[in-house]
Design a protein around this motif. Sequence first.
Motif, PDB file in Angstrom:
ATOM      1  N   ALA A 194       0.824  -1.211   0.000  1.00 13.85           N
ATOM      2  CA  ALA A 194       0.000   0.000   0.000  1.00 13.85           C
ATOM      3  C   ALA A 194       0.859   1.262   0.000  1.00 13.85           C
ATOM      4  CB  ALA A 194      -0.921  -0.014   1.213  1.00 13.85           C
ATOM      5  N   LYS A 195       2.159   1.091  -0.112  1.00 13.46           N
ATOM      6  CA  LYS A 195       3.136   2.186  -0.130  1.00 13.46           C
ATOM      7  C   LYS A 195       3.137   2.989   1.172  1.00 13.46           C
ATOM      8  CE  LYS A 195       3.336   2.465  -5.156  1.00 13.46           C
ATOM      9  NZ  LYS A 195       3.507   1.062  -5.223  1.00 13.46           N
ATOM     10  N   GLU A 196       2.797   2.330   2.247  1.00 18.53           N
ATOM     11  CA  GLU A 196       2.881   2.909   3.588  1.00 18.53           C
ATOM     12  C   GLU A 196       4.216   2.443   4.183  1.00 18.53           C
ATOM     13  OE1 GLU A 196      -0.679   2.457   5.997  1.00 18.53           O
ATOM     14  OE2 GLU A 196      -1.871   2.268   4.167  1.00 18.53           O
ATOM     15  N   TYR A 197       5.285   3.041   3.682  1.00 20.95           N
ATOM     16  CA  TYR A 197       6.628   2.524   3.950  1.00 20.95           C
ATOM     17  C   TYR A 197       7.048   2.625   5.414  1.00 20.95           C
ATOM     18  CZ  TYR A 197       6.841   2.566  -1.118  1.00 20.95           C
ATOM     19  OH  TYR A 197       6.577   2.349  -2.444  1.00 20.95           O
ATOM     20  N   ASP A 198       6.736   3.710   6.081  1.00 24.12           N
ATOM     21  CA  ASP A 198       7.121   3.846   7.483  1.00 24.12           C
ATOM     22  C   ASP A 198       6.404   2.803   8.342  1.00 24.12           C
ATOM     23  OD1 ASP A 198       8.835   5.935   6.876  1.00 24.12           O
ATOM     24  OD2 ASP A 198       7.378   7.490   7.390  1.00 24.12           O
ATOM     25  N   ALA A 199       5.120   2.625   8.096  1.00 24.50           N
ATOM     26  CA  ALA A 199       4.348   1.635   8.853  1.00 24.50           C
ATOM     27  C   ALA A 199       4.843   0.221   8.538  1.00 24.50           C
ATOM     28  CB  ALA A 199       2.862   1.767   8.535  1.00 24.50           C
ATOM     29  N   ALA A 200       5.171  -0.031   7.275  1.00 25.59           N
ATOM     30  CA  ALA A 200       5.697  -1.342   6.898  1.00 25.59           C
ATOM     31  C   ALA A 200       7.015  -1.604   7.613  1.00 25.59           C
ATOM     32  CB  ALA A 200       5.885  -1.427   5.382  1.00 25.59           C
ATOM     33  N   MET A 201       7.887  -0.611   7.623  1.00 27.72           N
ATOM     34  CA  MET A 201       9.182  -0.764   8.279  1.00 27.72           C
ATOM     35  C   MET A 201       9.002  -1.046   9.770  1.00 27.72           C
ATOM     36  SD  MET A 201      12.329  -0.991   7.442  1.00 27.72           S
ATOM     37  CE  MET A 201      12.730  -0.085   5.971  1.00 27.72           C
TER      38      MET A 201
ATOM     39  N   ARG B 272      13.687  -4.630   1.043  1.00 27.02           N
ATOM     40  CA  ARG B 272      12.795  -4.453  -0.113  1.00 27.02           C
ATOM     41  C   ARG B 272      12.108  -3.097  -0.086  1.00 27.02           C
ATOM     42  NH1 ARG B 272       9.909  -8.689   0.759  1.00 27.02           N
ATOM     43  NH2 ARG B 272       8.191  -7.500   1.633  1.00 27.02           N
ATOM     44  N   VAL B 273      11.776  -2.598   1.116  1.00 23.64           N
ATOM     45  CA  VAL B 273      11.152  -1.278   1.228  1.00 23.64           C
ATOM     46  C   VAL B 273      12.052  -0.232   0.574  1.00 23.64           C
ATOM     47  CG1 VAL B 273      10.525   0.557   2.854  1.00 23.64           C
ATOM     48  CG2 VAL B 273       9.724  -1.784   3.239  1.00 23.64           C
ATOM     49  N   TYR B 274      13.336  -0.278   0.908  1.00 28.96           N
ATOM     50  CA  TYR B 274      14.281   0.680   0.316  1.00 28.96           C
ATOM     51  C   TYR B 274      14.518   0.397  -1.166  1.00 28.96           C
ATOM     52  CZ  TYR B 274      15.374   2.054   5.113  1.00 28.96           C
ATOM     53  OH  TYR B 274      15.296   2.510   6.407  1.00 28.96           O
ATOM     54  N   TYR B 275      14.692  -0.865  -1.501  1.00 24.71           N
ATOM     55  CA  TYR B 275      14.998  -1.255  -2.879  1.00 24.71           C
ATOM     56  C   TYR B 275      13.890  -0.799  -3.833  1.00 24.71           C
ATOM     57  CZ  TYR B 275      16.620  -4.205  -6.729  1.00 24.71           C
ATOM     58  OH  TYR B 275      17.073  -4.663  -7.943  1.00 24.71           O
ATOM     59  N   ASN B 276      12.645  -1.094  -3.470  1.00 19.79           N
ATOM     60  CA  ASN B 276      11.538  -0.745  -4.362  1.00 19.79           C
ATOM     61  C   ASN B 276      11.336   0.762  -4.470  1.00 19.79           C
ATOM     62  OD1 ASN B 276      11.055  -3.386  -5.092  1.00 19.79           O
ATOM     63  ND2 ASN B 276       9.544  -3.712  -3.492  1.00 19.79           N
ATOM     64  N   GLN B 277      11.615   1.487  -3.403  1.00 23.01           N
ATOM     65  CA  GLN B 277      11.558   2.946  -3.500  1.00 23.01           C
ATOM     66  C   GLN B 277      12.641   3.452  -4.451  1.00 23.01           C
ATOM     67  OE1 GLN B 277      10.592   5.306   0.223  1.00 23.01           O
ATOM     68  NE2 GLN B 277      11.116   3.302   1.115  1.00 23.01           N
ATOM     69  N   ALA B 278      13.814   2.832  -4.397  1.00 22.37           N
ATOM     70  CA  ALA B 278      14.901   3.226  -5.296  1.00 22.37           C
ATOM     71  C   ALA B 278      14.538   2.937  -6.748  1.00 22.37           C
ATOM     72  CB  ALA B 278      16.195   2.513  -4.912  1.00 22.37           C
ATOM     73  N   VAL B 279      13.893   1.816  -6.995  1.00 17.09           N
ATOM     74  CA  VAL B 279      13.456   1.484  -8.351  1.00 17.09           C
ATOM     75  C   VAL B 279      12.491   2.550  -8.860  1.00 17.09           C
ATOM     76  CG1 VAL B 279      12.090  -0.162  -9.713  1.00 17.09           C
ATOM     77  CG2 VAL B 279      13.865  -0.999  -8.160  1.00 17.09           C
TER      78      VAL B 279
ATOM     79  N   PHE C  44      19.239   2.701  -2.794  1.00 14.41           N
ATOM     80  CA  PHE C  44      19.688   1.336  -3.089  1.00 14.41           C
ATOM     81  C   PHE C  44      20.716   0.888  -2.047  1.00 14.41           C
ATOM     82  CE2 PHE C  44      18.302   1.628  -7.686  1.00 14.41           C
ATOM     83  CZ  PHE C  44      17.508   0.493  -7.670  1.00 14.41           C
ATOM     84  N   LYS C  45      21.602   1.794  -1.677  1.00 16.44           N
ATOM     85  CA  LYS C  45      22.653   1.482  -0.704  1.00 16.44           C
ATOM     86  C   LYS C  45      22.042   1.100   0.650  1.00 16.44           C
ATOM     87  CE  LYS C  45      26.728   2.386  -1.245  1.00 16.44           C
ATOM     88  NZ  LYS C  45      27.991   1.818  -1.567  1.00 16.44           N
ATOM     89  N   LYS C  46      20.952   1.775   1.020  1.00 14.29           N
ATOM     90  CA  LYS C  46      20.275   1.451   2.283  1.00 14.29           C
ATOM     91  C   LYS C  46      19.744   0.021   2.296  1.00 14.29           C
ATOM     92  CE  LYS C  46      18.360   5.786   4.044  1.00 14.29           C
ATOM     93  NZ  LYS C  46      17.093   6.480   4.308  1.00 14.29           N
ATOM     94  N   SER C  47      19.355  -0.480   1.144  1.00 15.59           N
ATOM     95  CA  SER C  47      18.766  -1.826   1.085  1.00 15.59           C
ATOM     96  C   SER C  47      19.814  -2.929   1.221  1.00 15.59           C
ATOM     97  CB  SER C  47      17.986  -2.010  -0.216  1.00 15.59           C
ATOM     98  OG  SER C  47      18.850  -2.169  -1.330  1.00 15.59           O
ATOM     99  N   LEU C  48      21.034  -2.632   0.862  1.00 18.10           N
ATOM    100  CA  LEU C  48      22.087  -3.651   0.771  1.00 18.10           C
ATOM    101  C   LEU C  48      22.327  -4.435   2.064  1.00 18.10           C
ATOM    102  CD1 LEU C  48      24.178  -5.015  -1.031  1.00 18.10           C
ATOM    103  CD2 LEU C  48      25.708  -3.095  -0.589  1.00 18.10           C
ATOM    104  N   PRO C  49      22.532  -3.787   3.215  1.00 17.46           N
ATOM    105  CA  PRO C  49      22.831  -4.585   4.419  1.00 17.46           C
ATOM    106  C   PRO C  49      21.701  -5.533   4.823  1.00 17.46           C
ATOM    107  CG  PRO C  49      22.694  -2.240   4.953  1.00 17.46           C
ATOM    108  CD  PRO C  49      22.581  -2.364   3.467  1.00 17.46           C
TER     109      PRO C  49
END
Length: 157
Positions: A45-52, A74-81, A107-112
């Motif tokens: 639903a693109k509610e990224y903060d709540a998902a996190m 994935r939250v970070y990765y998909n936002q980067a996409v 994208f860098k945030k998603s890596l770890p």
Amino acid sequence: LQNLINYYIFSGQKQTAIEYLDQAIAREPNVAQYHHIKGNLLEDAKEYDAAMAEFDKACELDPKLADAVAGKGRVYYNQAVKMNEDAAYINDKKQYNKALAEMKAMFKKSLPFFEQAHALEPDNTDYMRTLKALYYRFIDEPGMQDKYDAIVNELGY
């Protein structure tokens, strides 16, 4: 309750599924899987903060739940996409370069998170493929070529 949640998820009624998940969480707040699933639905639903927050709670309850760790990535990765797609429509060079820098940072945030998920589930090819794409994206940075080569080797390419 779990059957109802699954029914609503698979019938595309995600908001109703979240309502039933909330009931399940109220009854059993320490079930990491409930928080993980709710995180997935909120991310959709693109509610990224709540998902996190839900992924964080799932990881707190079960630090070995690789899917919840990967969910955070994935939250970070998909936002980067999405940022990458949006950057294609920017005509101003300065704004475009700024957008690319922000996308790269995301994208860098998603890596770890994907690295951690891979460590938890080393045979999960989805995590490996995502790591391969991320390592390739940063291949000019120190150590990334070695990481890229290692993951390609693990994948058997």
